[in-house]
Design a protein around this motif. Sequence first.
Motif, PDB file in Angstrom:
ATOM      1  N   ARG A 237       0.848  -1.200   0.000  1.00  0.00           N
ATOM      2  CA  ARG A 237       0.000   0.000   0.000  1.00  0.00           C
ATOM      3  C   ARG A 237       0.888   1.257   0.000  1.00  0.00           C
ATOM      4  NH1 ARG A 237      -5.338  -0.708   2.658  1.00  0.00           N
ATOM      5  NH2 ARG A 237      -6.003  -2.726   1.869  1.00  0.00           N
ATOM      6  N   ILE A 238       1.912   1.200   0.850  1.00  0.00           N
ATOM      7  CA  ILE A 238       2.790   2.375   0.965  1.00  0.00           C
ATOM      8  C   ILE A 238       3.479   2.625  -0.381  1.00  0.00           C
ATOM      9  CG2 ILE A 238       4.895   3.238   2.088  1.00  0.00           C
ATOM     10  CD1 ILE A 238       3.947   1.531   4.571  1.00  0.00           C
ATOM     11  N   ALA A 239       4.014   1.544  -0.966  1.00  0.00           N
ATOM     12  CA  ALA A 239       4.715   1.700  -2.247  1.00  0.00           C
ATOM     13  C   ALA A 239       3.769   2.267  -3.314  1.00  0.00           C
ATOM     14  CB  ALA A 239       5.295   0.365  -2.693  1.00  0.00           C
ATOM     15  N   ASP A 240       2.515   1.846  -3.284  1.00  0.00           N
ATOM     16  CA  ASP A 240       1.557   2.332  -4.281  1.00  0.00           C
ATOM     17  C   ASP A 240       1.102   3.761  -3.993  1.00  0.00           C
ATOM     18  OD1 ASP A 240       1.646   0.023  -5.709  1.00  0.00           O
ATOM     19  OD2 ASP A 240      -0.152  -0.856  -4.812  1.00  0.00           O
ATOM     20  N   TYR A 241       1.122   4.116  -2.705  1.00  0.00           N
ATOM     21  CA  TYR A 241       0.626   5.440  -2.318  1.00  0.00           C
ATOM     22  C   TYR A 241       1.627   6.546  -2.670  1.00  0.00           C
ATOM     23  CZ  TYR A 241      -1.785   8.892   0.568  1.00  0.00           C
ATOM     24  OH  TYR A 241      -2.468   9.987   1.000  1.00  0.00           O
ATOM     25  N   ILE A 378      -5.320   5.394  -2.507  1.00  0.00           N
ATOM     26  CA  ILE A 378      -4.210   4.988  -3.382  1.00  0.00           C
ATOM     27  C   ILE A 378      -4.577   5.234  -4.848  1.00  0.00           C
ATOM     28  CG2 ILE A 378      -2.881   2.991  -4.199  1.00  0.00           C
ATOM     29  CD1 ILE A 378      -2.999   2.007  -1.264  1.00  0.00           C
ATOM     30  N   CYS A 379      -5.797   4.835  -5.190  1.00  0.00           N
ATOM     31  CA  CYS A 379      -6.219   5.017  -6.581  1.00  0.00           C
ATOM     32  C   CYS A 379      -6.194   6.502  -6.946  1.00  0.00           C
ATOM     33  CB  CYS A 379      -7.612   4.435  -6.801  1.00  0.00           C
ATOM     34  SG  CYS A 379      -7.562   2.637  -6.784  1.00  0.00           S
ATOM     35  N   PHE A 431      -5.119  -0.746 -11.181  1.00  0.00           N
ATOM     36  CA  PHE A 431      -5.189  -0.284  -9.795  1.00  0.00           C
ATOM     37  C   PHE A 431      -6.603  -0.370  -9.254  1.00  0.00           C
ATOM     38  CE2 PHE A 431      -0.989   1.344 -10.338  1.00  0.00           C
ATOM     39  CZ  PHE A 431      -0.462   1.121  -9.083  1.00  0.00           C
ATOM     40  N   LEU A 432      -7.545   0.094 -10.073  1.00  0.00           N
ATOM     41  CA  LEU A 432      -8.942   0.060  -9.632  1.00  0.00           C
ATOM     42  C   LEU A 432      -9.358  -1.370  -9.307  1.00  0.00           C
ATOM     43  CD1 LEU A 432     -10.711   2.523 -12.063  1.00  0.00           C
ATOM     44  CD2 LEU A 432     -10.259   2.841  -9.643  1.00  0.00           C
ATOM     45  N   GLU A 433      -8.970  -2.284 -10.188  1.00  0.00           N
ATOM     46  CA  GLU A 433      -9.337  -3.685 -10.024  1.00  0.00           C
ATOM     47  C   GLU A 433      -8.690  -4.242  -8.757  1.00  0.00           C
ATOM     48  OE1 GLU A 433     -10.760  -7.428 -10.617  1.00  0.00           O
ATOM     49  OE2 GLU A 433     -11.420  -5.549 -11.523  1.00  0.00           O
TER      50      GLU A 433
END
Length: 570
Positions: A237-241, A378-379, A431-433
């Motif tokens: 989550r952090i990496a994506d955020y 995140i998205c 990402f949404l998926e």
Amino acid sequence: MIQSFQKLGISDKILSAIGELDYEHPMPIQEKIIPLLLQEKLKDIIGLAQTGTGKTAAFGLPIIQKTDQSKNFIQYLILSPTRELCVQIADDLISYAKFSPGVKITAVFGGASMEKQIKKIKSGVQIISATPGRLLDLLNRQVVDLSKIKTLVLDEADEMLNMGFREDLESILQQTPREKNTLLFSATMPNEVLSIAKKYLKDPIEVSVGKRNAGAENINHICYMVHAKDRYLALKRIADYYPSIYGIIFCRTRQETKDVAENLMKDGYDADALHGDLSQPQRDYVMNKFRNKHLSLLVATDVAARGIDVDNLTHIINYNLPDELELYTHRSGRTGRAGRFGTSILIANLKEKNKIHQIEKSINNKFKFLPVPNGKEICEKQLFHLIDKMEKVEVDDSQIKSYLPLIFQKLEWLEREELIKKFVSVEFNRFLEYYKNSPDLNVPEQSPKTKGKKDFVSYQDDAFTRFFINLGRLDDFQPTNLIGLINDNTNVRNIRIGKIEILKSFSFFEADGEFADLIIKSLKNKKFKNRQITIELAEKKKKNQNESFGQPKKRKVREEKPRKNRNRRR
Ligand code: AMP
């Protein structure tokens, strides 16, 4: 500009060399140490300073200046814990000596051909940058003579002792003359370092940049509390955020390092591992990929990461707390270097609260306890990042020109809005998926004060501060530009932005009040499309005008499973 170095007593040849490196003003440690080292009568110095504070030039410039070029024996010795740091120091010194061709410098470190190093030393060098193990080898072979050194520098002394070099260090120190001066640099001052200082330094002057044992001031310390089983999910989550993350993830063991890196790679992240089981060529290979930014995440053990000389890391992630809490300072000090801002993130669980308090004391700073970003947040971040990237991408007309008529023809039937939606979705649907049904990973706080509350930390309207900025519609200023400006200049990726009002020639926006100073400091006097930015605090709007800008409600969702081979961004 360079005059401020001149005032410290730096000679013209060295001024020319550092001019080429764009050093305009001395850093604080240089202002303190250079004059001390250029004096006739030298004193011993203890420098409490982290890597990234400019200490290499602080001792390097005076050393180059004072080297007696007519003599071909070793006059200066710099000891540092790792091959990377040792080579970096030698390279820095060589660049400072660009216009002083009589100054001969070499690096001496393990894992490389000893013959070549011996040959170089025998050809006559005045300055050696060395790691303790290899230098001791060479001393034992009587290739190196330290009997005439004038100054000894012990760099990252705490790291050298942590790595078990104490005996080697003492053997080396005993082969140096009594009449020399010694500089000891350390990011922390544990008792072991103090005992070395007491034994080998005479009436040392203490020079400290920043607070004692403090993490650098431009580091933002953030803690996410999760259940131990959710560590890896939280990491993703952090990496994506933080879509532009470029950082090191610290793990406690080699096995954990391998596992985390392997999982990240399987999940499509640009990651790799650095640990003690790698051979030197494998290590160099990984480090090169990381330096060239072909990797955005390096997963490493504390030992393997020592001496990594990458200055522009945006984040440090502590996947686990280090066994020795002192190590947190070293880990976090790898970001926020050379005047930049950085973020050190800790993924922890409630049982570790005591340790977290101890760390706060040792860094003399507080963690911000933030909720692990949810799927929606995140998205949103990824979407704006994508839009921002699209806005900034340079279009090479000459290359795509010939394809355009066909493309236009094919897309003719689509309205503008439909077209934008489709282009964005190509990249963004993944990402949404992935985050469609993502659960809340936050551990509810158990203290009576917060018991019963749903969020670990919830953002109130009060948490936002309102700002004025002198850019508006006439400057073609859009919300994405504002978010880009804040992200790029503060280097902190979790700053929450509230309402943005773009007016004709200026705008108002809301942002997380905790970062108000940072936002103002980092945007002030920067430019947007050649216009100098003015930014200041603005009065808050009345409450009912702000109602729609709170924290998005969290949904109850089913358990998230890490998906394999998710073909992630870029
Ligand atoms: P160090 O702490 O010695 O590793 O230095 C950190 C970084 O700051 C290195 O990339 C240096 O080249 C850079 N640096 C050192 N002194 C200055 C200066 N006065 N101005 C700008 N950059 C500097």
